[in-house]
Design an enzyme around this catalytic site. Sequence first.
Site, PDB file in Angstrom:
ATOM      1  N   HIS A   1      -0.152  -6.133  -8.587  1.00  0.00           N
ATOM      2  CA  HIS A   1      -0.344  -7.103  -7.514  1.00  0.00           C
ATOM      3  C   HIS A   1      -1.654  -7.864  -7.706  1.00  0.00           C
ATOM      4  CE1 HIS A   1       2.680  -5.122  -4.517  1.00  0.00           C
ATOM      5  NE2 HIS A   1       3.259  -6.009  -5.307  1.00  0.00           N
TER       6      HIS A   1
ATOM      7  N   HIS B   1       5.338   2.335  -3.700  1.00  0.00           N
ATOM      8  CA  HIS B   1       4.835   1.026  -3.310  1.00  0.00           C
ATOM      9  C   HIS B   1       5.888  -0.019  -3.662  1.00  0.00           C
ATOM     10  CE1 HIS B   1       1.806  -1.747  -2.028  1.00  0.00           C
ATOM     11  NE2 HIS B   1       1.606  -2.276  -3.222  1.00  0.00           N
TER      12      HIS B   1
ATOM     13  N   HIS C   1      -1.463  -1.052 -10.576  1.00  0.00           N
ATOM     14  CA  HIS C   1      -0.215  -1.816 -10.502  1.00  0.00           C
ATOM     15  C   HIS C   1      -0.553  -3.290 -10.663  1.00  0.00           C
ATOM     16  CE1 HIS C   1      -1.707  -2.002  -6.384  1.00  0.00           C
ATOM     17  NE2 HIS C   1      -0.820  -2.933  -6.083  1.00  0.00           N
TER      18      HIS C   1
ATOM     19  N   ASP D   1      -4.120  -8.841  -5.880  1.00  0.00           N
ATOM     20  CA  ASP D   1      -5.395  -8.357  -5.348  1.00  0.00           C
ATOM     21  C   ASP D   1      -5.952  -7.172  -6.133  1.00  0.00           C
ATOM     22  OD1 ASP D   1      -3.102  -7.112  -4.161  1.00  0.00           O
ATOM     23  OD2 ASP D   1      -4.353  -6.195  -2.639  1.00  0.00           O
ATOM     24  N   HIS D   2      -5.275  -6.794  -7.219  1.00  0.00           N
ATOM     25  CA  HIS D   2      -5.775  -5.754  -8.113  1.00  0.00           C
ATOM     26  C   HIS D   2      -6.061  -6.277  -9.520  1.00  0.00           C
ATOM     27  CE1 HIS D   2      -4.873  -2.261  -5.388  1.00  0.00           C
ATOM     28  NE2 HIS D   2      -4.191  -3.227  -4.820  1.00  0.00           N
TER      29      HIS D   2
END
Length: 250
Positions: free
Chosen positions: A64, A137, A62, A66-67
């Site tokens: 976000h 999510h 996905h 932090d990814h």
Amino acid sequence: MQVTVLGTGAAVPDGDRYQAGLVVGAADRPDPLLIDCGAGTIHRLVQAGYDPAAIDTLLLTHHHLDHVADVPSLLKARLLRGDTGFTVLGPPGTEAYLSPLLSVDRLAERCEVAVRGLDGSPFSAAGRSIAACETEHSATGFAYRVDDAFTFSGDTEASGRVAAFADGSDVLVHDCAYPDESASNHATPAALGRALAGVDVGRVYLTHLYPEAADAAEEMCRTVSEHAGVETHVAEDLQVIEVPGGTEGR
């Protein structure tokens, strides 16, 4: 199949766990597949023995930060080694989301980056067969099942849909961001254990731990195992997981 967990932490740092990322495929084999690329991923790749220049396919669960935070850093490292081709696959909207990141250092101009949004149908990447399952999510995302043996949940609440998707996997690496007393858009131990009850999974590894979850790691493992009856571990940064039913790169 070999899976190296690069980062097991989340958006709030705890000093020991880097942000989300893992790589499927041994460092001495061709076509390693990188899944997610949070902050610190390129450092963990090197620490795990991978040459960033050898990573030419990235699969995003996905969008976000932090990814995806290390995507520009990975591309810049590859560029400086003379490797400009790169493929990014992810949920719908991946191309639009990555556009600002690829403008850093004029990477979009200097690299040949192919970006494709997925529709949830099975596909192939880095020589592997991959299935996708929509997660639950705060951002649209997919869990992925690689070569029918290894499943990575990405960020998701405990979900019967994702649990059924993982049924028959030798290894499941699953989000378990918080202890049971707090949760938001992520799995907690009891909820995850209940979702996995009756599901045939060889081993479960918990990841995407916020600091409070990292502090309760042993208790979280016991809770999941008690509900689901499955061998459960907390994944650690740089941990190498052997997946017996998978196939390795050619």
